[in-house]
Motif scaffolding. Structure first.
Motif, PDB file in Angstrom:
ATOM      1  N   GLY A  17       0.803  -1.213   0.000  1.00 16.56           N
ATOM      2  CA  GLY A  17       0.000   0.000   0.000  1.00 16.56           C
ATOM      3  C   GLY A  17       0.838   1.265   0.000  1.00 16.56           C
ATOM      4  N   HIS A  18       0.332   2.279  -0.694  1.00 14.29           N
ATOM      5  CA  HIS A  18       1.018   3.573  -0.721  1.00 14.29           C
ATOM      6  C   HIS A  18       0.007   4.657  -1.065  1.00 14.29           C
ATOM      7  CE1 HIS A  18       3.923   6.717  -1.579  1.00 14.29           C
ATOM      8  NE2 HIS A  18       4.868   5.938  -1.079  1.00 14.29           N
ATOM      9  N   GLY A  19      -0.040   5.688  -0.240  1.00 17.73           N
ATOM     10  CA  GLY A  19      -1.014   6.750  -0.436  1.00 17.73           C
ATOM     11  C   GLY A  19      -0.853   7.508  -1.736  1.00 17.73           C
ATOM     12  N   GLN A  20       0.389   7.690  -2.180  1.00 15.42           N
ATOM     13  CA  GLN A  20       0.654   8.455  -3.395  1.00 15.42           C
ATOM     14  C   GLN A  20       0.775   7.566  -4.624  1.00 15.42           C
ATOM     15  OE1 GLN A  20       4.242  10.801  -3.240  1.00 15.42           O
ATOM     16  NE2 GLN A  20       3.592  12.144  -4.893  1.00 15.42           N
ATOM     17  N   HIS A  21       1.403   6.415  -4.462  1.00 12.72           N
ATOM     18  CA  HIS A  21       1.639   5.519  -5.602  1.00 12.72           C
ATOM     19  C   HIS A  21       0.666   4.336  -5.540  1.00 12.72           C
ATOM     20  CE1 HIS A  21       5.242   7.846  -6.329  1.00 12.72           C
ATOM     21  NE2 HIS A  21       5.702   7.548  -5.119  1.00 12.72           N
ATOM     22  N   SER A  22      -0.621   4.616  -5.730  1.00  9.07           N
ATOM     23  CA  SER A  22      -1.639   3.578  -5.587  1.00  9.07           C
ATOM     24  C   SER A  22      -1.549   2.507  -6.671  1.00  9.07           C
ATOM     25  CB  SER A  22      -3.036   4.208  -5.610  1.00  9.07           C
ATOM     26  OG  SER A  22      -3.250   4.915  -6.816  1.00  9.07           O
ATOM     27  N   GLU A  23      -0.913   2.836  -7.787  1.00  8.21           N
ATOM     28  CA  GLU A  23      -0.788   1.861  -8.869  1.00  8.21           C
ATOM     29  C   GLU A  23       0.544   1.109  -8.814  1.00  8.21           C
ATOM     30  OE1 GLU A  23      -1.514   3.728 -12.600  1.00  8.21           O
ATOM     31  OE2 GLU A  23      -3.574   4.292 -12.115  1.00  8.21           O
ATOM     32  N   LEU A  60       1.852 -12.150  -1.241  1.00  8.24           N
ATOM     33  CA  LEU A  60       1.031 -11.229  -0.446  1.00  8.24           C
ATOM     34  C   LEU A  60       0.463 -10.117  -1.324  1.00  8.24           C
ATOM     35  CD1 LEU A  60       3.340 -10.953   2.700  1.00  8.24           C
ATOM     36  CD2 LEU A  60       1.037 -11.948   2.662  1.00  8.24           C
ATOM     37  N   GLY A  61       1.321  -9.568  -2.197  1.00  4.51           N
ATOM     38  CA  GLY A  61       0.874  -8.515  -3.100  1.00  4.51           C
ATOM     39  C   GLY A  61      -0.188  -8.998  -4.078  1.00  4.51           C
ATOM     40  N   LYS A  62      -0.156 -10.269  -4.406  1.00  6.57           N
ATOM     41  CA  LYS A  62      -1.133 -10.840  -5.342  1.00  6.57           C
ATOM     42  C   LYS A  62      -2.513 -10.966  -4.704  1.00  6.57           C
ATOM     43  CE  LYS A  62      -2.098 -15.142  -7.890  1.00  6.57           C
ATOM     44  NZ  LYS A  62      -1.585 -16.510  -8.225  1.00  6.57           N
ATOM     45  N   TYR A  63      -2.571 -11.427  -3.466  1.00 10.74           N
ATOM     46  CA  TYR A  63      -3.855 -11.720  -2.832  1.00 10.74           C
ATOM     47  C   TYR A  63      -4.407 -10.590  -1.956  1.00 10.74           C
ATOM     48  CZ  TYR A  63      -3.417 -16.547  -4.402  1.00 10.74           C
ATOM     49  OH  TYR A  63      -3.316 -17.678  -5.179  1.00 10.74           O
ATOM     50  N   ALA A  64      -3.572  -9.686  -1.518  1.00 16.88           N
ATOM     51  CA  ALA A  64      -4.020  -8.640  -0.598  1.00 16.88           C
ATOM     52  C   ALA A  64      -5.153  -7.772  -1.136  1.00 16.88           C
ATOM     53  CB  ALA A  64      -2.836  -7.770  -0.185  1.00 16.88           C
ATOM     54  N   PRO A  65      -5.094  -7.307  -2.392  1.00 20.00           N
ATOM     55  CA  PRO A  65      -6.198  -6.464  -2.881  1.00 20.00           C
ATOM     56  C   PRO A  65      -7.553  -7.158  -2.819  1.00 20.00           C
ATOM     57  CG  PRO A  65      -4.298  -6.271  -4.316  1.00 20.00           C
ATOM     58  CD  PRO A  65      -4.002  -7.404  -3.380  1.00 20.00           C
ATOM     59  N   LEU A  80      -3.527  -2.515  -2.979  1.00 19.20           N
ATOM     60  CA  LEU A  80      -2.371  -2.558  -2.084  1.00 19.20           C
ATOM     61  C   LEU A  80      -1.137  -3.041  -2.831  1.00 19.20           C
ATOM     62  CD1 LEU A  80      -3.851  -4.063   1.221  1.00 19.20           C
ATOM     63  CD2 LEU A  80      -3.218  -1.693   0.794  1.00 19.20           C
ATOM     64  N   PRO A  81      -0.505  -2.133  -3.574  1.00 23.29           N
ATOM     65  CA  PRO A  81       0.722  -2.532  -4.272  1.00 23.29           C
ATOM     66  C   PRO A  81       1.870  -2.714  -3.291  1.00 23.29           C
ATOM     67  CG  PRO A  81       0.412  -0.174  -4.449  1.00 23.29           C
ATOM     68  CD  PRO A  81      -0.837  -0.712  -3.801  1.00 23.29           C
ATOM     69  N   ILE A  82       2.851  -3.487  -3.690  1.00 21.71           N
ATOM     70  CA  ILE A  82       4.063  -3.638  -2.875  1.00 21.71           C
ATOM     71  C   ILE A  82       4.751  -2.284  -2.779  1.00 21.71           C
ATOM     72  CG2 ILE A  82       6.360  -4.685  -2.780  1.00 21.71           C
ATOM     73  CD1 ILE A  82       5.141  -7.104  -4.268  1.00 21.71           C
ATOM     74  N   ASN A  83       5.105  -1.877  -1.573  1.00 27.25           N
ATOM     75  CA  ASN A  83       5.792  -0.597  -1.420  1.00 27.25           C
ATOM     76  C   ASN A  83       7.271  -0.813  -1.083  1.00 27.25           C
ATOM     77  OD1 ASN A  83       6.000  -0.966   1.465  1.00 27.25           O
ATOM     78  ND2 ASN A  83       3.945  -0.130   1.716  1.00 27.25           N
ATOM     79  N   VAL A  84       8.000   0.279  -1.014  1.00 25.48           N
ATOM     80  CA  VAL A  84       9.444   0.171  -0.802  1.00 25.48           C
ATOM     81  C   VAL A  84       9.778  -0.408   0.570  1.00 25.48           C
ATOM     82  CG1 VAL A  84       9.854   2.484   0.173  1.00 25.48           C
ATOM     83  CG2 VAL A  84      11.626   1.400  -1.216  1.00 25.48           C
TER      84      VAL A  84
END
Length: 267
Positions: free
Chosen positions: A151-157, A185-190, A197-201
């Protein structure tokens, strides 16, 4: 007064005498100064051995990825502290580092722990990573907790920094079970959370450096070290052209008082 039971009165990091300084078994002056770069030295200090080329490149990329991120709260705290005490760089730097908690920068540690929990679950439940990841995500949803590392507030994609780090990890042959777990996790979380919820840094950093062999217990040192470099830039600029009091003034104007009024103010 002695507190707790501590019987191992040793350190394996460094020692010195009248003729030499030894760091992790190597002579500081003969073997290290001018002969090792700082990323290698950081790895050596923490783990007691020099990193491989793959480990070095991954750690270096992670440090670069988060050294600077604009006027985030920790940077504002540092700059305002220096504005108030121009002679106290150490105080201003400390203010910035102390402001790195579970929300800003320190979130890498929480993501590292979550990745480990998922992998530990595979062993405890005798299941595969995908099943453990789905179960762990459902547990977070039930507890109304955020998913660490996603998840990322600015980089939602998609967080571009995370994308680059993961691509590099793949390219240099570093990606292993932690990167695999993060991607699952990134695959199933949304779908499970009902939110993008994209993978964040903060997820990519622990996944890649844990796969590189860096210890879980020291993951928080990475964002702290990286941000110290960024804070140095902000404090130097603050010493040349201060904006600390401007930020303080903007904050004062931006916050509305909603408490009781005194008699002089119509209360």
């Amino acid at each position: 007064m002695r507190i707790g039971k501590q019987d191992q009165n040793f350190t394996s990091i460094s020692t010195s005498d009248a003729h030499s300084i030894t760091i992790r078994g190597q002579d500081l002056c003969d073997d290290l100064i001018g002969k090792i770069d700082f990323t290698d030295y950081f790895w050596l200090l923490v783990l007691g051995e020099r990193p491989s080329a793959t480990q070095r490149r991954m750690m270096d990329a992670c440090l670069v990825a988060i050294a600077e991120h604009g006027l985030v709260p920790s940077v504002q705290a540092a700059r305002m502290t220096l504005a108030a005490g121009p002679d106290a760089w150490q105080g201003a730097m400390s203010a910035g580092l102390l402001g790195m908690g579970s929300v800003v920068a320190g979130s890498s540690e929480a993501a590292a722990q979550f990745l480990q929990q998922v992998l530990d679950r595979t062993a405890a439940d005798g299941t595969d990573v995908e099943t453990a990841a789905i179960a762990s995500l459902n547990d977070l949803v039930a507890a109304k907790k955020k998913v660490p590392g996603l998840g990322h507030g600015q980089h939602s994609e998609g967080d571009p920094r995370a994308n680059v780090l993961l691509a590099l990890s793949d390219e240099i042959g570093n990606s292993g079970r932690y990167v695999e777990t993060l991607r699952i996790l990134g695959k199933y979380a949304p779908e499970i959370t009902g939110r993008p919820l994209p993978i964040n840094v903060s997820g990519a950093i622990p996944a890649t450096i844990l796969d590189a062999g860096f210890p879980l217990q020291a993951v928080k040192a990475v964002p702290l070290l990286a941000r110290a470099a960024g804070l140095s830039a902000h404090l130097y600029e603050e010493s040349l052209r201060s904006i600390g009091f401007i930020m303080s003034n903007v904050a004062d104007k931006g916050i509305t008082y909603d408490g009781p009024l005194s008699s002089k103010h119509g209360g």
